[in-house]
Design a protein around this motif. Structure first.
Motif, PDB file in Angstrom:
ATOM      1  N   ARG A 220       0.824  -1.201   0.000  1.00 16.27           N
ATOM      2  CA  ARG A 220       0.000   0.000   0.000  1.00 16.27           C
ATOM      3  C   ARG A 220       0.863   1.259   0.000  1.00 16.27           C
ATOM      4  O   ARG A 220       1.768   1.407   0.818  1.00 16.27           O
ATOM      5  CB  ARG A 220      -0.929   0.011   1.220  1.00 16.27           C
ATOM      6  N   GLY A 221       0.586   2.147  -0.917  1.00 17.07           N
ATOM      7  CA  GLY A 221       1.335   3.383  -1.036  1.00 17.07           C
ATOM      8  C   GLY A 221       2.563   3.289  -1.924  1.00 17.07           C
ATOM      9  O   GLY A 221       3.147   4.310  -2.282  1.00 17.07           O
TER      10      GLY A 221
ATOM     11  N   ASP B 209       3.710   3.159 -10.260  1.00 16.26           N
ATOM     12  CA  ASP B 209       2.844   2.535  -9.266  1.00 16.26           C
ATOM     13  C   ASP B 209       2.732   1.021  -9.422  1.00 16.26           C
ATOM     14  O   ASP B 209       1.965   0.382  -8.710  1.00 16.26           O
ATOM     15  CB  ASP B 209       1.437   3.143  -9.346  1.00 16.26           C
TER      16      ASP B 209
END
Length: 257
Positions: free
Chosen positions: A133-134, A163
């Protein structure tokens, strides 16, 4: 006729072999295996089972793929139960579907047996997640080598996604080009990269680097194949910045109390 099982042997650690794969290997009449199947896995094959090596290395195929296809058909036509053993998973860069097509055309029954992929094994062994996450909302697997050393024809623009974690199989020989292409498409030169050789085995080697340095670092510290590369922000979670050492040499000693 007999039957062919297209089996994923996992990344190398015999403890990561599935129960079904182990049972089929031990019950088979003959095991046809790739070079990427670890010696630890092959040690589980009973001495009474016939073994046929059809290993390949970059630029050298001891047994061409069409001969492997024909071999599987011929063995099954003899009424044998064939365990076709592949490193990782037979449906991820393993040519399992190509062999299945030939078996189906010849009227031979076959079945897939999934295995833990090299990417999953390397992630678990090194502690580098493929998504986080992130840091990474997705992961993509690509091959960094083409048959007969053909030019890499990848969608570089879509691969250069900050990403997404990019896992490159069989890319050691072309890593300089791969890194340059990704940088040209906008990925930062300091994007972390982790090269992992012989993941999950006692011979595991790890080389942390960046997109800008990975080719030079590989030249200075060559890693014996098989090698895969984890490219993306998640690779920055790898804490050990030392030169590559066998995993067994760096593993913590556990004390039983």
């Amino acid at each position: 006729p007999g039957k062919v099982f297209l089996i994923g042997a996992g990344p190398g650690d015999p403890d990561l072999l599935t129960l079904r794969a182990l049972r089929l290997i031990q019950d088979a009449d003959v095991v046809v295996f790739d070079r990427l199947v670890s010696p630890e896995i092959m040690a589980l094959v009973p001495a009474s089972v016939r073994r046929i090596s059809v290993g390949k290395t970059a630029g050298f195929h001891s047994v061409p793929q069409d001969r492997i296809n024909a071999l599987l058909v011929d063995l099954a036509r003899e009424g044998l139960t064939v365990a076709r053993l592949k490193g990782g998973d037979p449906l991820i860069f393993g040519r399992g579907s190509e062999e299945a097509e030939e078996l189906a055309a010849a009227g031979i029954a076959y079945s897939y047996v999934p295995g833990i992929t090299a990417a999953q094994g390397a992630a678990a062994s090194t502690g580098v997640p493929l998504t986080h996450r992130g840091l990474a909302t997705g992961v993509r697997y690509v091959t960094g080598h083409r048959a007969r050393d053909a030019e890499l024809e990848l969608d570089w623009a879509s691969l250069a996604d900050i990403d997404t974690t990019l896992v490159v199989y069989m890319g050691a020989a072309n890593m300089a080009e791969i890194a340059a292409r990704l940088i040209a498409q906008g990925l930062p030169i300091d994007l972390p990269v982790l090269a992992v050789g012989h993941a999950t085995t006692p011979r595991e080697v790890r080389l942390p680097s960046t997109l800008a340095r990975i080719a030079a670092d590989l030249a200075a510290h060559p890693i014996e194949a098989p090698v895969l590369f984890v490219i993306g922000r998640v690779a920055g979670l790898y804490a050990d910045a030392a030169l590559p050492l066998p995993a067994a040499a760096r593993a913590p000693q556990l004390r039983v109390v």
